[in-house]
Structure formats: C-alpha cells, structure tokens
Write an enzyme that holds these catalytic residues in place. Structure first.
Site, PDB file in Angstrom:
ATOM      1  N   PRO A 107       0.814  -1.357  -0.018  1.00 33.23           N
ATOM      2  CA  PRO A 107       0.093  -0.244  -0.177  1.00 33.23           C
ATOM      3  C   PRO A 107       0.731   1.213   0.432  1.00 33.23           C
ATOM      4  CG  PRO A 107      -0.459  -2.239   1.657  1.00 33.23           C
ATOM      5  CD  PRO A 107       0.337  -1.931   1.013  1.00 33.23           C
TER       6      PRO A 107
ATOM      7  N   GLY B 106       1.749   1.965  -3.570  1.00 31.07           N
ATOM      8  CA  GLY B 106       0.455   1.579  -3.653  1.00 31.07           C
ATOM      9  C   GLY B 106       0.189   3.160  -3.859  1.00 31.07           C
TER      10      GLY B 106
ATOM     11  N   CYS C 131       0.427 -12.446  -0.359  1.00 32.93           N
ATOM     12  CA  CYS C 131      -0.583 -11.805  -0.231  1.00 32.93           C
ATOM     13  C   CYS C 131      -1.791 -11.565   0.158  1.00 32.93           C
ATOM     14  CB  CYS C 131      -0.561 -10.187  -1.725  1.00 32.93           C
ATOM     15  SG  CYS C 131      -1.261 -10.839  -2.601  1.00 32.93           S
TER      16      CYS C 131
ATOM     17  N   GLU D 208      -2.864  -3.431  -7.092  1.00 33.67           N
ATOM     18  CA  GLU D 208      -2.955  -4.637  -6.618  1.00 33.67           C
ATOM     19  C   GLU D 208      -3.020  -4.993  -5.390  1.00 33.67           C
ATOM     20  OE1 GLU D 208      -5.358  -7.303  -6.862  1.00 33.67           O
ATOM     21  OE2 GLU D 208      -5.931  -6.693  -8.546  1.00 33.67           O
TER      22      GLU D 208
END
Length: 466
Positions: A190, A193, A244, A210
């Site tokens: 994240p 991301g 993940c 993702e």
C-alpha cells in the site's frame, strides 16, 4: 538497457500505427508467451529456487501452471472477448446499432513484485497483450534471478516494437512513472501503491492497484482442529508465508487456540519434518532487510511453535505466536513471512468486530462445521476475496475476479477480467442518416406533446444528457 524514453517512443509509434489491434497479432504474442514458459521451464524453476528457495512443486503450482493456464484461456477466447457487445435498446433507438467496443488503452505499464515474480508479472501481461496494448514491463529488482530471465529471454518471444522491459530499483521506477502511460497496473505494498497512484494522477492515468493487507482467519469452536490446522498451515507457510493472500492472523476462542496449537505443530512436522530448515519444501525470506523486519516481530505474544531463525540464510522457522494482543507490532502490518499470530476472542461476534474496525483485507477466511457461521462472516464483513473452510483457493479460478477493496487495492483481473481491465469499453451508437422527420421531434420549438412522446420512447432505459 536503453533509456526509458526511447522504448516508450518506439512503443507509442507502434500502437498509433495499429500494429497491436488485429486478433492475429494478439494471438501471436500470446503464443510467444506460451512458448517462453515451455521452452524455459527449467531456467525459470532454477531462478525461482535461487530467489526464494522455492521448491519445484510450489513453482510449478503457483507460478508456471497458472501463467500457462491464463495464456491458454486467453487464446481459446480471444476472438469472443474482442467481439462488439450488443446492448438492449429503447424505443428511440430501435433502428440504430448500439454496442460496446473493447479497445486497447495504448501504452500500459506493469510493475510487478518479488514474491511471485513470474505469476504476478505474466498474468497481468496476458491481459494486456490480449487486449491489444503495447506494454512496458517493470519486474522486481529484488527477485534478481527471475528478473534476469524476464529481461534477457522473454523479449525474444515477443514483438519488441510493442514490448519492452525496464530494469532498476525505486529511483528508476520513480523516473519511469514521470512518463505518461495510458494505464498502470501495480502489484505491491500500500505504501508504494500510494506513490504510483500519485504519479498516475498527474497524467489522469487510470490504475489497477493490487495491494496487500492483514487477511483475517476466523476459526469457530465447531470445527475439526486438525483439518483446520492442515489447511491454515499449508497456506500460511506456502512460499515461506510471502503471499499477499495468506491467512495473516487467526481469530478464535482461547479454548479453540489450545486445541489448535498441537494440531498446528503436528501439521508443520508432517509438512517439513522435525527440522524445517533442512526441508526442500520450505522457502527462505527474499532479503536480509525483510528477514530483519520479520525477526523483530517474533517478540510479540508467546512463541508457541517455531521461532528459530538464521540470518546467514534468511531462514525463519514456521512460527505460531499465541495470545497475541491487537495492539502488538505483529498486528500493525502485513506479516509477509512464516509467522502466524493467534488473537483470542470471545466468539464470532467479537471476531466480526475486530475485522470490521480494521482496513478491508485482500482476502478473508472462515472455518466452521456450521455453514451458517461461515455465511455470517461473509455477510458481515468486506474483503477482496473470501474462502470458507480453506485458504486462497478462490484465486485459482479464472472465472472469479481477483483484486482488493479499500486499502487492499482497486481493480480486478484474472481470466476475462484481465482482458476487461486492459480494455477501454467504448459506448457506440450508429444511426442511419435518414428518418429525419421522426427525429425532428427533438428539435425546438419544444411542445408538451413532443416531450411526452420522447419520454415514452426513452423510458425503457435511463438516459443521461451532458
């Protein structure tokens, strides 16, 4: 490697020339990708073993076969996916042709992670090629051996006027993101991301992210502890926990925890022997940085199983932490390693409360002999994917979308969902040039009668006029 600007210019020119649009060209690229997997299977197995100490079994199961399956599925369905999709019409458009055309975005960027460096690189690539895009591929620099194969061997199998591999670390990726792309597909943390999304926003570039998250695993009192332990241990310690969608923590009652611990110990011993370090089936942590991060989490809760580590080979034993509290460090970040915390709760309702007050995970699991319990967890929570009474088997179905929600990501792929992700769905209506007297009802001067007629003609489907 050539500077990023040069391949980007070359790829854009190829796309503008329409090179990637014909079905024959797309199929040829997919066939080339399939040959790459077949011709270089042992080379890929060796690279994955060097990067992650990954067994041939795990590599074939989770990397090569899934990638090949996606290629085969796309080749079988390519022309059907590409067809214009007819849509229902209202009375006002009965004489028209209305359809959705699936068009390639253009130049797309795929940024891949290190934990499944083949699967998470090639599966989105299948969708991008099938949709007719030119692709810039950025494999992870951390999984060095696999990166080398992807950079040096894969381009031989694809048309290099429409495909390029760009190498480098965070600095090079940052420079790459300064360029304008038509779509960006990112798999990773994240934190990164957010950086990708910020860079994409400067060009109004659409993204699929993702990401990860802490995937809860609720274990009900009404269950067979050994069955649960077998399944949770397999999916938690697969790829040394660097997955993940792995179960990230267990929520169960104190009584179930005590039943689960010996069952988990039994499963771990059967899977990896008395000394998992010597097992050919247990992987290693990708880097010293990740190893040190994980070793710092071993002080949380109570080490009930495992806990051993060896910095010289980035080894951390399959570990279970019991009596973990929500406030501890191991519950603040995605673990991404072979450590399984157990957080005691009073029952189902408290478990749902714990899940609900945290960020939405990429996957969620519930184990119970009662289908009502599993369905209640499903109904009262939100996650990217859900699986009852097993681990991440839901992501092996190409008929199901794979992706996150909220902090665990946005967008979806796998199978036709990959093709749709990398396609612009263009709304099209073709009207014949005649019949002007009929269509003149729309024109000023307006009248109540014409308004009633038009509303009746359009009422079958809503219409937005901008």
């Amino acid at each position: 490697m050539e500077p990023a600007g040069d391949p980007l210019r070359r790829l854009r020119e190829a796309f503008r020339a329409g090179r990637t649009r014909p079905a024959e060209f797309r199929a040829a690229q997919l066939e080339g990708l399939g040959r790459f997997l077949q011709d270089n299977k042992q080379l890929l197995l060796d690279a994955l073993a060097q990067d992650l100490h990954k067994s041939a079994f795990e590599s074939e199961l989770s990397e090569i076969s899934i990638s090949q399956g996606e290629v085969n599925l796309a080749l079988r369905n390519l022309r059907a996916w590409m067809k214009d999709e007819k849509v229902p019409k209202n009375l006002a458009t009965q004489l028209d042709s209305a359809f959705i055309r699936k068009e390639p975005f253009g130049l797309v960027l795929i940024i891949a992670p290190w934990n499944y460096p083949l699967n998470l690189t090639l599966v989105p690539l299948v969708g991008a090629l099938a949709a007719g895009n030119c692709v810039v591929l950025k494999p992870s620099e951390i999984s060095k051996s696999t990166e080398k194969v992807l950079a040096e061997v894969l381009p031989r199998y694809l048309d290099q006027s429409c495909f390029a591999v760009v190498l480098g670390g965070p600095e090079e990726t940052g420079r790459l993101l300064e360029n304008k792309f038509d779509y960006i597909f990112f798999t990773g943390s994240p934190r990164v991301g957010k950086i990708v999304m910020e860079a994409a926003a400067k060009h109004l570039t659409p993204v699929t992210l993702e990401l990860g998250g802490k995937n809860p695993c609720y274990v009900d009192d009404d269950c067979d502890p050994q069955t649960v332990a077998n399944r949770v241990a397999f999916f938690r310690y697969f790829n040394a926990g660097q997955t993940c969608v792995a179960p990230d923590y267990v929520l169960c009652s104190p009584e179930t925890q005590e039943r689960l611990l010996p069952a988990l110990q039994s499963a771990i011993t059967r899977f990896y022997g008395d000394d998992p370090r010597s097992s050919p089936d247990f992987g290693r942590i990708i880097s010293e940085k990740q190893f040190q991060r994980l070793r710092g989490l071993l002080g949380c809760g109570r080490v009930a199983i495992g806990g051993q580590s060896d910095a010289s080979e980035c080894y951390i034993a399959p570990t279970v932490l019991a009596d973990v509290r929500e406030a501890e460090a191991v519950m603040q970040e995605e673990i991404f390693g072979p450590i399984l915390p157990i957080v005691p709760v009073r029952g189902l309702e408290e478990a749902i409360e714990v899940i609900a007050r945290r960020e939405k995970p990429l996957a969620l699991y519930a184990f119970s002999n009662s289908c009502q319990v599993v369905k209640r967890v499903l109904a009262c929570t939100s996650s990217g994917g859900f699986c009852g009474n097993d681990g991440f088997m839901h992501m092996t179905l190409a008929s199901l979308p794979f992706g996150g929600v909220g902090a665990s990501g946005m967008g979806r792929y796998h199978g036709k969902f990959s093709f749709d992700t990398f396609s612009h769905h263009r709304a099209c209506l073709l009207r014949p040039p005649g019949m002007e007297k009929v269509y003149a009802l729309r024109y000023p001067p307006y009248s109540p009668r014409n308004l009633r007629l038009l509303l009746t003609a359009m009422e079958a489907h809503s219409c937005t006029l901008l």
